[in-house]
Design an enzyme around this catalytic site. Structure first.
Site, PDB file in Angstrom:
ATOM      1  N   CYS A   1       0.074   5.578   0.509  1.00  0.00           N
ATOM      2  CA  CYS A   1      -0.949   6.538   0.914  1.00  0.00           C
ATOM      3  C   CYS A   1      -0.325   7.919   0.820  1.00  0.00           C
ATOM      4  O   CYS A   1       0.734   8.164   1.414  1.00  0.00           O
ATOM      5  CB  CYS A   1      -1.430   6.252   2.332  1.00  0.00           C
ATOM      6  SG  CYS A   1      -2.736   7.381   2.875  1.00  0.00           S
TER       7      CYS A   1
ATOM      8  N   ARG B   1       0.822  -1.202   0.000  1.00  0.00           N
ATOM      9  CA  ARG B   1       0.000   0.000   0.000  1.00  0.00           C
ATOM     10  C   ARG B   1       0.856   1.252   0.000  1.00  0.00           C
ATOM     11  O   ARG B   1       1.906   1.310   0.636  1.00  0.00           O
ATOM     12  CB  ARG B   1      -0.896   0.009   1.235  1.00  0.00           C
ATOM     13  CG  ARG B   1      -1.742   1.271   1.367  1.00  0.00           C
ATOM     14  CD  ARG B   1      -2.620   1.247   2.580  1.00  0.00           C
ATOM     15  NE  ARG B   1      -1.848   1.467   3.795  1.00  0.00           N
ATOM     16  CZ  ARG B   1      -2.365   1.369   5.017  1.00  0.00           C
ATOM     17  NH1 ARG B   1      -3.627   1.035   5.197  1.00  0.00           N
ATOM     18  NH2 ARG B   1      -1.622   1.589   6.067  1.00  0.00           N
TER      19      ARG B   1
END
Length: 127
Positions: free
Chosen positions: A107, A105
């Protein structure tokens, strides 16, 4: 060979792109914002409401393509305010709770998102 994945259970594309494309065993999901596919309006004005709708939208596209959240290998989260990260992280954890291997991930905080969204999430899935 490329196959377009589309479902009425997630918002229609806001421009000239597909909800997702399946190619060479990989599903590439376009960024989802928190629009309710039935109304075309945001699911709410809070980060929690929009994030919950995004996960419903992503799940709808995954299901249409024959995938599950456990098949997601990479996500990118775009926030208009990084201070909302803890709230999003908790909902993210719930969405992927049945995944033996959590997706990679990224972000990032951005200056602005399409249609005034508070959050957008894109994803890649494979079997």
């Amino acid at each position: 060979m490329k196959k377009v994945i589309a479902t009425p259970n997630a918002p229609a594309a806001l421009g000239p792109y597909s909800q997702a494309v399946f190619a060479n065993g990989v599903l590439y999901g376009s960024g989802q914002v928190g629009l309710n596919p039935e109304t075309g309006e945001f699911a709410g004005t809070t980060i929690e409401a929009q994030a919950r709708q995004i996960f419903r939208n992503i799940n709808a596209v995954l299901t249409e393509a024959g995938f599950t959240p456990a098949d997601v290998v990479k996500t990118t989260i775009f926030l208009d305010n990084v201070a909302d990260f803890a709230t999003v992280n908790g909902l993210y954890e719930q969405f992927f709770q049945n995944s033996q291997v959590l997706p990679a991930r990224s972000c990032v905080e951005v200056a602005q998102l399409p249609a005034g969204a508070l959050i957008e999430i894109e994803y890649i899935a494979t079997k």
